[in-house]
Design an enzyme around this catalytic site. Structure first.
Site, short mmCIF file in Angstrom:
data_model
loop_
_atom_site.label_atom_id
_atom_site.label_comp_id
_atom_site.label_asym_id
_atom_site.label_seq_id
_atom_site.Cartn_x
_atom_site.Cartn_y
_atom_site.Cartn_z
N CYS A 27 -81.71 -35.96 49.23
CA CYS A 27 -81.11 -36.50 47.76
C CYS A 27 -81.87 -37.81 47.47
CB CYS A 27 -79.57 -36.50 47.62
SG CYS A 27 -78.82 -34.86 48.21
N ARG B 61 -76.60 -35.06 71.87
CA ARG B 61 -75.20 -34.28 71.87
C ARG B 61 -75.28 -32.90 72.16
NH1 ARG B 61 -73.71 -35.04 65.76
NH2 ARG B 61 -71.86 -36.12 66.37
N VAL C 153 -89.32 -19.83 62.26
CA VAL C 153 -88.80 -18.35 62.58
C VAL C 153 -89.54 -17.50 61.52
CG1 VAL C 153 -86.67 -17.05 62.47
CG2 VAL C 153 -86.63 -19.35 63.54
N TYR D 17 -54.91 -48.01 37.45
CA TYR D 17 -55.30 -48.82 36.30
C TYR D 17 -55.33 -50.07 36.57
CZ TYR D 17 -54.59 -51.84 32.43
OH TYR D 17 -54.77 -53.00 31.60
N TRP E 268 -54.76 -46.23 29.39
CA TRP E 268 -54.82 -44.87 29.16
C TRP E 268 -56.35 -44.39 29.41
CZ3 TRP E 268 -51.09 -41.63 29.08
CH2 TRP E 268 -49.59 -42.39 28.53
P1 FAD Z 1 -82.69 -27.77 52.98
O1 FAD Z 1 -82.40 -29.11 52.93
O2 FAD Z 1 -83.95 -27.14 52.07
O3 FAD Z 1 -83.31 -27.59 54.47
C1 FAD Z 1 -83.73 -26.28 55.00
C2 FAD Z 1 -84.58 -26.23 56.09
O4 FAD Z 1 -84.99 -25.06 56.45
C3 FAD Z 1 -86.01 -27.25 55.76
O5 FAD Z 1 -86.00 -28.41 56.59
C4 FAD Z 1 -86.84 -26.04 56.13
O6 FAD Z 1 -88.19 -26.51 56.74
C5 FAD Z 1 -85.99 -25.14 57.08
N1 FAD Z 1 -86.65 -23.76 57.01
C6 FAD Z 1 -86.82 -22.84 55.91
N2 FAD Z 1 -87.35 -21.55 56.40
C7 FAD Z 1 -87.50 -21.82 57.76
C8 FAD Z 1 -88.05 -20.89 58.74
N3 FAD Z 1 -88.52 -19.65 58.42
N4 FAD Z 1 -88.05 -21.40 59.97
C9 FAD Z 1 -87.84 -22.73 60.43
N5 FAD Z 1 -87.35 -23.49 59.52
C10 FAD Z 1 -87.17 -23.30 58.08
N6 FAD Z 1 -78.00 -32.66 45.98
C11 FAD Z 1 -77.00 -33.27 45.49
O7 FAD Z 1 -75.88 -32.83 45.42
N7 FAD Z 1 -77.04 -34.29 44.84
C12 FAD Z 1 -78.17 -34.96 44.57
O8 FAD Z 1 -78.32 -36.14 44.06
C13 FAD Z 1 -79.23 -34.32 45.13
N8 FAD Z 1 -80.53 -34.91 44.76
C14 FAD Z 1 -81.76 -34.29 45.54
C15 FAD Z 1 -82.75 -34.92 45.17
C16 FAD Z 1 -84.25 -34.19 45.62
C17 FAD Z 1 -85.48 -34.89 45.48
C18 FAD Z 1 -83.87 -32.86 46.46
C19 FAD Z 1 -85.18 -32.26 46.91
C20 FAD Z 1 -82.75 -32.30 46.54
C21 FAD Z 1 -81.48 -32.97 45.98
N9 FAD Z 1 -80.29 -32.25 46.22
C22 FAD Z 1 -79.06 -33.17 45.81
C23 FAD Z 1 -80.11 -31.16 46.83
C24 FAD Z 1 -79.70 -31.42 48.36
O9 FAD Z 1 -80.66 -32.09 49.10
C25 FAD Z 1 -79.74 -29.92 49.10
O10 FAD Z 1 -78.65 -28.98 48.33
C26 FAD Z 1 -79.40 -29.96 50.54
O11 FAD Z 1 -80.58 -30.40 51.23
C27 FAD Z 1 -79.59 -28.35 50.77
O12 FAD Z 1 -79.40 -28.38 52.30
P2 FAD Z 1 -80.07 -27.11 53.20
O13 FAD Z 1 -79.91 -27.22 54.59
O14 FAD Z 1 -79.39 -25.79 52.60
O15 FAD Z 1 -81.55 -26.69 52.65
#
Ligand code: FAD
Length: 443
Positions: free
Chosen positions: A42, A69, A79, A424, A432
């Site tokens: 984000c 940890r 994967v 407030y 309000w």
């Molecule tokens: P990800 O962060 O996408 O992580 C998934 C990981 O899995 C990646 O590192 C990838 O490499 C790995 N992966 C995938 N497939 C494989 C595989 N087959 N083998 C090994 N590794 C794999 N959310 C908000 O709530 N507020 C915000 O302001 C906001 N701003 C954002 C701005 C940007 C520019 C972006 C890109 C996202 C933003 N988000 C925001 C969304 C938020 O970042 C995501 O919701 C969050 O990162 C999701 O986390 P995740 O772990 O589900 O997935």
């Protein structure tokens, strides 16, 4: 107990940390195909804009800190397959170029989403970018240095955050949106124009109702071809949406939901025993509509990961669902929403009504006071709150959306909101608060 986690960002790392705490004896292994884990994606637009100094500042914990940890983090390891029957995953070590088979007792798919790249964006042209992870951010940063004219394709929150960031870096910015207005999926049409006007005040050339047909240039991008003519650009960001990474889930026989993301129960369990899913690749239940939704955002991803971590380690935690809360800022304007818009409520066949209140965020006489607009939506007859949308010229003011978000989870009514004993003092709100005024009009 061997817990294997695929994906080491929000959901994956939350799960690993929680599982470690819950079960100190479990062996926990996290595979990520990328170089970075445990970081705040984000924050990427704010590194580009200069409000955060370095991409490294986004990293919460390094693989070494996680290892200390008791969590084994293996980066650059993808994967590539899951054998649910044998309870093994196939892992490609991208650096060594070799493949291994790894056993698991519990497996978590926390693979996130990928940026959608329409056919015209599948190009090797230099200066064409998407923004999902730190390497994407670093590549974009390298392009910004030599660029003068940026074209952002897509008027969702990432496109809008980047518009501000690239203006801050001194680039001219054209923002193209296919729909009739920007922020189309977040707000009712009545509120969308205010977002466009704010972008225009910030010097962004916003062009809505424009369809991109292709990119021009040889070696490096020189322009974006649209149905309304050519937009010259030496930097292009494609921000037209995301799709869940579900290939592994599919291969493992894991059921996908109607949204196209992985279907899970409240314990984050998929239909395949021992396999869990959490984060952006996973759908959840909307607490207002009780329907399955795919809302890929940071807090739900962390929370789903936490729940999965506890359950994989032998505990019993449940994910409560989401209410569709989102917030962003562009230039001076804060934009927030929670629950349903009037448009969404009507599409679902609900008998909804909305009230609009324009007021000030602090006591009107206070020097810090700025305009704020609240649109509150409720159900006719029952008075049940359905949602809220806020636009505030002091961007922090729209964080009061959280009051409505908290109430939506409890199926509260407009009367309940009106009865809330909110804080407030003149530098914070009117006596309000604008939310109370809106609730009073709605019930
Ligand atoms: P990800 O962060 O996408 O992580 C998934 C990981 O899995 C990646 O590192 C990838 O490499 C790995 N992966 C995938 N497939 C494989 C595989 N087959 N083998 C090994 N590794 C794999 N959310 C908000 O709530 N507020 C915000 O302001 C906001 N701003 C954002 C701005 C940007 C520019 C972006 C890109 C996202 C933003 N988000 C925001 C969304 C938020 O970042 C995501 O919701 C969050 O990162 C999701 O986390 P995740 O772990 O589900 O997935």
């Amino acid at each position: 107990m061997r817990i294997v986690i695929v994906g080491g960002v929000a959901a994956g790392m939350s799960a690993a940390s929680r599982a470690r705490r819950f079960n100190p004896d479990a062996q926990i292994v996290v595979f990520d195909r990328g170089e970075y884990v445990s970081y705040g994606a984000c924050g990427l637009p704010y590194v580009i804009g200069g409000e955060v100094e370095d991409f490294g500042d986004l990293v919460a914990r390094t693989p070494e800190q996680m290892r200390a940890r008791g969590i084994s983090v293996r980066t650059q390891q993808e994967v590539t397959g899951v054998d649910a029957r044998a309870a093994t995953v196939t892992v490609l070590d991208r650096e060594a170029g070799r493949t291994m088979t790894e056993p698991f007792d519990r497996l978590l798919l926390a693979t996130g989403v990928s940026a959608v790249r329409p056919a015209w964006a599948q190009t090797d042209l230099g200066g064409v970018h998407v923004l999902r992870d730190i390497p994407d951010g670093q590549a974009l940063e390298a392009s910004v240095a030599g660029a003068r004219r940026a074209c952002i394709i897509g008027g969702g929150y990432i496109g809008l955050e980047l518009a501000e960031a690239l203006r801050a870096r001194g680039l001219s910015v054209v923002l193209l949106e296919r729909g009739p207005e920007v922020a189309g999926r977040m707000l009712d049409p009545q509120l969308q124009a205010q977002v466009r006007e704010e972008l225009e005040r910030g010097g962004v050339d916003v062009r809505c109702g424009v369809t991109v047909e292709g990119l021009t240039g040889t070696g490096r991008v020189t322009g974006v071809q649209t149905d309304a003519g050519l937009v010259r650009a030496d930097l292009v960001v494609v921000a037209v949406g995301v799709k869940p990474n579900v290939e592994l889930a599919r291969a493992a026989g894991v059921r996908l939901g109607k949204t196209g993301a992985v279907a899970v129960n409240a314990r984050q369990e998929t239909n395949v025993p021992g396999i869990y899913s959490a984060g952006d690749n996973t759908q959840s239940t909307h607490r207002v509509t009780r329907r399955s939704v795919h809302i890929p955002l940071g807090l739900p991803a962390n929370r789903m990961g936490r729940v999965a971590g506890v359950n994989m380690a032998g505990g019993n935690a449940r994910f409560p669902g989401v209410v569709g809360t989102g917030i962003f800022k562009t230039f001076e304007l804060g934009v927030a929403r929670t629950g349903l818009t009037q448009t969404e409520a009507e599409e679902l066949g609900l008998n909804a009504v909305s009230v609009d209140v324009t007021s000030t965020d602090h006591a009107g006489y206070h020097a810090s006071s700025r305009p704020i607009h609240v649109r509150l939506t409720g159900e006719k007859g029952t008075g049940r709150l359905l949602g809220a949308q806020l636009l505030g010229r002091n961007h922090l003011s729209v964080k009061r959306v959280d009051v409505v978000a908290a109430l939506l989870g409890t199926r509260a009514t407009a009367q309940d909101l009106f009865d809330a004993d909110l804080a407030y003092a003149p530098p914070f709100s009117g006596v309000w608060d604008v939310l109370l005024v809106a609730a009073d009009r709605l019930h």
